[in-house]
Design a protein around this motif. Structure first.
Motif, short mmCIF file in Angstrom:
data_model
loop_
_atom_site.label_atom_id
_atom_site.label_comp_id
_atom_site.label_asym_id
_atom_site.label_seq_id
_atom_site.Cartn_x
_atom_site.Cartn_y
_atom_site.Cartn_z
N VAL A 1 47.89 4.63 -22.90
CA VAL A 1 47.69 3.76 -21.74
C VAL A 1 47.09 4.56 -20.60
O VAL A 1 47.54 5.67 -20.31
CB VAL A 1 49.04 3.14 -21.29
CG1 VAL A 1 48.85 2.26 -20.06
CG2 VAL A 1 49.68 2.36 -22.43
N GLU A 2 46.06 3.98 -19.96
CA GLU A 2 45.47 4.62 -18.79
C GLU A 2 45.20 3.58 -17.72
O GLU A 2 44.86 2.43 -18.01
CB GLU A 2 44.18 5.36 -19.15
CG GLU A 2 43.07 4.45 -19.65
CD GLU A 2 41.81 5.23 -20.04
OE1 GLU A 2 41.88 6.47 -20.17
OE2 GLU A 2 40.77 4.59 -20.22
N GLU A 3 45.40 3.98 -16.48
CA GLU A 3 45.10 3.12 -15.35
C GLU A 3 43.60 2.94 -15.29
O GLU A 3 42.84 3.86 -15.60
CB GLU A 3 45.61 3.75 -14.04
CG GLU A 3 47.09 4.05 -14.02
CD GLU A 3 47.98 2.83 -13.90
OE1 GLU A 3 47.56 1.83 -13.27
OE2 GLU A 3 49.09 2.87 -14.45
N THR A 4 43.15 1.76 -14.86
CA THR A 4 41.73 1.49 -14.75
C THR A 4 41.48 0.57 -13.56
O THR A 4 42.38 -0.11 -13.10
CB THR A 4 41.17 0.87 -16.05
OG1 THR A 4 39.77 0.66 -15.90
CG2 THR A 4 41.84 -0.44 -16.38
N ALA A 5 40.24 0.56 -13.08
CA ALA A 5 39.86 -0.32 -11.98
C ALA A 5 39.09 -1.53 -12.50
O ALA A 5 38.49 -2.27 -11.73
CB ALA A 5 39.01 0.45 -10.97
N ASP A 6 39.11 -1.73 -13.83
CA ASP A 6 38.39 -2.86 -14.42
C ASP A 6 38.90 -4.19 -13.88
O ASP A 6 40.08 -4.33 -13.57
CB ASP A 6 38.55 -2.87 -15.95
CG ASP A 6 37.87 -1.69 -16.62
OD1 ASP A 6 37.23 -0.88 -15.91
OD2 ASP A 6 37.99 -1.58 -17.84
N ASP A 7 38.00 -5.16 -13.81
CA ASP A 7 38.40 -6.52 -13.45
C ASP A 7 38.96 -7.22 -14.68
O ASP A 7 38.45 -7.03 -15.79
CB ASP A 7 37.20 -7.32 -12.94
CG ASP A 7 36.73 -6.84 -11.58
OD1 ASP A 7 37.58 -6.37 -10.79
OD2 ASP A 7 35.52 -6.90 -11.32
N ALA A 8 39.99 -8.03 -14.48
CA ALA A 8 40.59 -8.78 -15.59
C ALA A 8 40.30 -10.27 -15.38
O ALA A 8 40.19 -10.73 -14.26
CB ALA A 8 42.09 -8.55 -15.63
N PRO A 9 40.18 -11.02 -16.47
CA PRO A 9 39.98 -12.46 -16.34
C PRO A 9 41.23 -13.11 -15.76
O PRO A 9 42.28 -12.48 -15.67
CB PRO A 9 39.72 -12.93 -17.77
CG PRO A 9 40.27 -11.87 -18.65
CD PRO A 9 40.20 -10.58 -17.87
N ALA A 10 41.12 -14.38 -15.41
CA ALA A 10 42.24 -15.12 -14.81
C ALA A 10 43.28 -15.52 -15.86
O ALA A 10 44.36 -15.98 -15.50
CB ALA A 10 41.72 -16.35 -14.09
#
Length: 93
Positions: A78-87
């Protein structure tokens, strides 16, 4: 995400394809109220993007070790990310 919210990307290895692992992940994500997506990778692993409240994201990453009947998880990275996630939470190809 701000205010106790976060986004992580998880890579799950082991026997996680051909056992309905992605469908199981989507069900667990909906139960926990997290958003994101899950997909199979060409190397036999599964990748998931999970976004939501800290506690819900932690619970979801813990559950990734279980999987449905027939799954045998050997690793969850598991890694932290700044990706956008869908709703919502989706199974993607």
């Amino acid at each position: 995400m701000q205010g106790g919210q976060r986004v992580v990307r998880a890579r799950i290895s082991g026997m996680v394809q051909g056992v309905s692992y992605r469908v199981w992940v989507r069900g667990e994500a909906i139960r926990l109220g997290v958003t994101g997506w899950v997909r199979n990778e060409s190397d036999g692993s599964v990748t998931a993007l999970i976004a939501g409240a800290d506690a819900a994201v932690d619970a979801m990453t813990d559950r990734l070790w279980q999987g449905p009947r027939g799954a045998l998880v050997s690793a969850v990275e598991v890694e932290e990310t700044a990706d956008d996630a869908p709703a919502d939470f989706r199974i993607v190809v």
